[in-house]
Design an enzyme around this catalytic site. Structure first.
Site, PDB file in Angstrom:
ATOM      1  N   HIS A 145      -8.532  36.766  14.307  1.00  0.00           N
ATOM      2  CA  HIS A 145      -9.446  36.327  15.361  1.00  0.00           C
ATOM      3  C   HIS A 145      -9.984  37.508  16.151  1.00  0.00           C
ATOM      4  CE1 HIS A 145      -7.199  37.055  19.129  1.00  0.00           C
ATOM      5  NE2 HIS A 145      -6.123  36.975  18.354  1.00  0.00           N
ATOM      6  N   CYS A 146     -11.053  37.235  16.887  1.00  0.00           N
ATOM      7  CA  CYS A 146     -11.563  38.158  17.897  1.00  0.00           C
ATOM      8  C   CYS A 146     -11.914  37.291  19.100  1.00  0.00           C
ATOM      9  CB  CYS A 146     -12.724  39.001  17.369  1.00  0.00           C
ATOM     10  SG  CYS A 146     -14.018  38.105  16.505  1.00  0.00           S
ATOM     11  N   VAL A 147     -13.056  37.486  19.726  1.00  0.00           N
ATOM     12  CA  VAL A 147     -13.432  36.633  20.851  1.00  0.00           C
ATOM     13  C   VAL A 147     -14.135  35.373  20.365  1.00  0.00           C
ATOM     14  CG1 VAL A 147     -14.786  36.476  22.974  1.00  0.00           C
ATOM     15  CG2 VAL A 147     -13.577  38.588  22.436  1.00  0.00           C
ATOM     16  N   MET A 148     -15.143  35.551  19.530  1.00  0.00           N
ATOM     17  CA  MET A 148     -15.899  34.422  18.995  1.00  0.00           C
ATOM     18  C   MET A 148     -15.520  34.074  17.561  1.00  0.00           C
ATOM     19  SD  MET A 148     -17.837  33.365  21.428  1.00  0.00           S
ATOM     20  CE  MET A 148     -18.973  32.311  20.509  1.00  0.00           C
ATOM     21  N   GLY A 149     -14.839  34.977  16.887  1.00  0.00           N
ATOM     22  CA  GLY A 149     -14.497  34.724  15.490  1.00  0.00           C
ATOM     23  C   GLY A 149     -15.698  34.820  14.572  1.00  0.00           C
ATOM     24  N   ARG A 150     -16.605  35.732  14.888  1.00  0.00           N
ATOM     25  CA  ARG A 150     -17.832  35.829  14.100  1.00  0.00           C
ATOM     26  C   ARG A 150     -18.105  37.234  13.557  1.00  0.00           C
ATOM     27  NH1 ARG A 150     -23.013  32.947  16.440  1.00  0.00           N
ATOM     28  NH2 ARG A 150     -23.510  33.236  14.242  1.00  0.00           N
ATOM     29  N   SER A 151     -17.697  38.277  14.274  1.00  0.00           N
ATOM     30  CA  SER A 151     -18.080  39.633  13.882  1.00  0.00           C
ATOM     31  C   SER A 151     -16.886  40.505  13.510  1.00  0.00           C
ATOM     32  CB  SER A 151     -18.892  40.289  15.012  1.00  0.00           C
ATOM     33  OG  SER A 151     -19.357  41.566  14.635  1.00  0.00           O
ATOM     34  N   ARG A 152     -16.065  40.870  14.484  1.00  0.00           N
ATOM     35  CA  ARG A 152     -14.937  41.764  14.206  1.00  0.00           C
ATOM     36  C   ARG A 152     -13.934  41.150  13.236  1.00  0.00           C
ATOM     37  NH1 ARG A 152     -14.082  43.064  20.537  1.00  0.00           N
ATOM     38  NH2 ARG A 152     -15.037  40.985  20.584  1.00  0.00           N
TER      39      ARG A 152
END
Length: 219
Positions: A145-152
């Site tokens: 995971h990251c913050v939005m779960g879209r980039s990192r």
């Protein structure tokens, strides 16, 4: 709320693992060339599902957001054994091993910023190794995971599929994008493209070595 649900609604986002496996192709095309950033972005846009908190993108491998990572009850009920935080740090998703200290969860943190100028590639192999070690056992389940779960987080999962599952970048994107709405920033895409070129070259060299060895063994 039933015992199988969590406050983030995790119950309904865990599909059967068999549905996640890609179709197996007969070998990799010798003329494969790493696409440009715009072509890769089109792959993300094509057929991406609606955004949700968490999705299984490969058997036992999930990409999620901050809400999912902070939901200790939901993680425990879902049976997660490993968490890879791609936004580790005080100014991101500040969890860490202590946050899960009374749970049977192994934690790995990556301090990364979601900026095109940030070099995430230095974490590709360590993160991929953590994911691979977790998935060696059938009972394990890992959240990246990251913050939005879209980039990192998506970038690190793509790198794992390329490094340990022998996928091209195109194959990896298609695998993830059909199960979750993701879009790494342009800088991360550039780093993934470089990884793709390196891995494809290594595989071609390995294949050439095998072919040469076979020729030498022939009478």
């Amino acid at each position: 709320m039933t015992s199988g649900e969590s406050k983030t609604g995790l119950k309904n986002v865990y599909p059967s693992a068999k549905k996640l496996l890609p179709k197996v192709e007969e070998g990799e095309a010798e003329d494969y060339c790493t696409p440009g950033a715009f072509e890769l972005e089109r792959l993300f846009w094509k057929g991406s599902p609606q955004y949700t908190h968490v999705n299984e993108v490969w058997p036992k491998l999930y990409i999620g957001d901050e809400t999912t990572a902070l939901d200790r009850y939901g993680l425990q009920k879902a049976g997660f054994t490993h968490v890879l935080n791609a936004a580790h740090g005080r100014w991101n998703v500040d969890t860490g091993p202590d946050y899960y200290r009374d749970m049977a969860i192994e934690y790995h943190g990556v301090e990364a910023d979601d900026l095109p100028s940030f070099d995430l590639s230095v974490f590709f192999y360590p993160a991929a190794a953590f994911i691979d070690a977790a998935l060696r056992y059938d009972h394990n389940k890992i959240l990246v995971h990251c913050v939005m779960g879209r980039s990192r987080s998506a970038t690190l999962v793509l790198a794992y599929l390329m490094i340990h599952r022998n996928m091209t970048l195109v194959d990896a994107i298609q695998q993830v994008a059909k199960n979750r709405c993701v879009l790494p920033n342009r800088g991360f895409l550039k780093q993934l493209r470089e990884l793709d070129r390196q891995l494809v070259q290594q595989r071609r060299q390995a294949q050439q070595g095998e072919d040469a060895e076979k020729c030498e063994q022939e009478p």
